[in-house]
Design an enzyme around this catalytic site. Sequence first.
Site, PDB file in Angstrom:
ATOM      1  N   GLY A  72       0.803  -1.225   0.000  1.00  8.50           N
ATOM      2  CA  GLY A  72       0.000   0.000   0.000  1.00  8.50           C
ATOM      3  C   GLY A  72       0.831   1.268   0.000  1.00  8.50           C
ATOM      4  O   GLY A  72       1.968   1.291   0.473  1.00  8.50           O
ATOM      5  N   GLY A 119       0.201  -5.699   1.052  1.00  9.94           N
ATOM      6  CA  GLY A 119      -0.887  -5.767   0.092  1.00  9.94           C
ATOM      7  C   GLY A 119      -0.423  -6.149  -1.299  1.00  9.94           C
ATOM      8  O   GLY A 119      -1.189  -6.714  -2.092  1.00  9.94           O
ATOM      9  N   GLU A 142       3.517  -5.000   8.466  1.00  8.62           N
ATOM     10  CA  GLU A 142       2.578  -3.953   8.882  1.00  8.62           C
ATOM     11  C   GLU A 142       2.560  -3.705  10.383  1.00  8.62           C
ATOM     12  O   GLU A 142       2.432  -2.560  10.839  1.00  8.62           O
ATOM     13  CB  GLU A 142       1.162  -4.305   8.409  1.00  8.62           C
ATOM     14  CG  GLU A 142       0.989  -4.337   6.897  1.00  8.62           C
ATOM     15  CD  GLU A 142       1.299  -5.694   6.300  1.00  8.62           C
ATOM     16  OE1 GLU A 142       1.024  -5.880   5.106  1.00  8.62           O
ATOM     17  OE2 GLU A 142       1.830  -6.577   7.020  1.00  8.62           O
ATOM     18  N   ASP A 150      -3.028  -7.334   6.747  1.00  8.76           N
ATOM     19  CA  ASP A 150      -4.320  -7.160   6.079  1.00  8.76           C
ATOM     20  C   ASP A 150      -4.321  -7.753   4.671  1.00  8.76           C
ATOM     21  O   ASP A 150      -3.501  -8.597   4.344  1.00  8.76           O
ATOM     22  CB  ASP A 150      -4.713  -5.679   6.058  1.00  8.76           C
ATOM     23  CG  ASP A 150      -3.829  -4.845   5.150  1.00  8.76           C
ATOM     24  OD1 ASP A 150      -2.642  -5.198   4.952  1.00  8.76           O
ATOM     25  OD2 ASP A 150      -4.309  -3.813   4.624  1.00  8.76           O
TER      26      ASP A 150
END
Length: 391
Positions: A72, A119, A142, A150
Amino acid sequence: MAQEVVNPEEQVVLGEEIDHVRLITLNRPRQLNVISSKVVSLLADFLEKLEKDDNTKLILIKGAGRAFSAGGDLRMFYDGRTSKDSCLEVVYRMYWLCHHIHTYKKTQVALVHGISMGGGASLMVPMKFSVVTEKTVFSTPEASIGFHTDCGFSYILSRLPGHLGEFLALTGARLNGKELVAAGMATHFVPFEKLPELEKRLISLNSGDENAVKSVIEEFSVDIQLDEDSVLNKLSIIDECFSKDTVVDIIKSFGLEASKDGNGWIGAILKGLKRSSPTGLKITLRSIREGRKQTLAECLEKEFRLTMNILRTTISADVYEGIRALTIDKDNAPKWDPPTCDEVDDSKVDLVFQPFKDNLELQIPENEKHRWEGKYEHSAYAALNATEIAK
């Protein structure tokens, strides 16, 4: 919605049609192909169109430059920190897209070299075929910046052998291409120098037949042999330490192992673990453990709640402090609040896991005939946003 800095003329995702084959290229090489709001929207549009297109048989996805995808766009999140729910739309769209990638109806092959993190790896691991090389680097870092694992990884990591999932999620430890295949997060290892030729062969195959695609990949793939010092050869220690009930107990147990002869590999990993956000670690551990009993849809719905509550600083602003220290000021000296795991109140952690009202949850379609429904633009959030704009 938070707007990332993108050259309006820059094509951040390229789509190429070659007879029955579709080649998708993540095209932000200078930014290591980070996933922005524009990238998410384009990928979703491409994949829906291609799944419904009878002329499309095989989909290849790769990254331009020296990375597959670094995950991300952290600066986008940071820049949107002072505006209410500025990143809600891109978060909703990304997790909704993750479900569709996992359940995609046509044959996909990810050709992965370089960095594939967070991601970004969600565009690799769920594919029918994921091809990695000696240059592939995977990580889910993360938690270290006050976030959580995630993009479906609370589902993926929780299904790895033993407690390897907790280890990878909490430490952000890196895996190479061979280790990804051994762990079951990639299907084939192909030497980097052979990757361009494999791509050409798959294009010339011009078919989505899974057995045919597998046969072509296997012509180029080689058997793997883990390096002697691979963390996958340390699973007994990992299981012993990362099976503990709490983050505090995990760190204590890992520290005891670090003091034993032959365990020098633990030192750097333990140091990173101790420097990570206590709030991020506690949320991540609980999410992985809950993930073992959850479906993919339930994991993504949970991750959506966690992400929004973290970005809303419901119990801590650590995520913005972590991004600041890592990518903005680059001082690598985050000041966590609270600063220790003992000070992170479990009752507060409960708050970020609480379900939203039904209409404010991530809307993952249950009916296969309508699997492309539930998009952001048809959600309660879009309606609420439209109302706010109209005021």
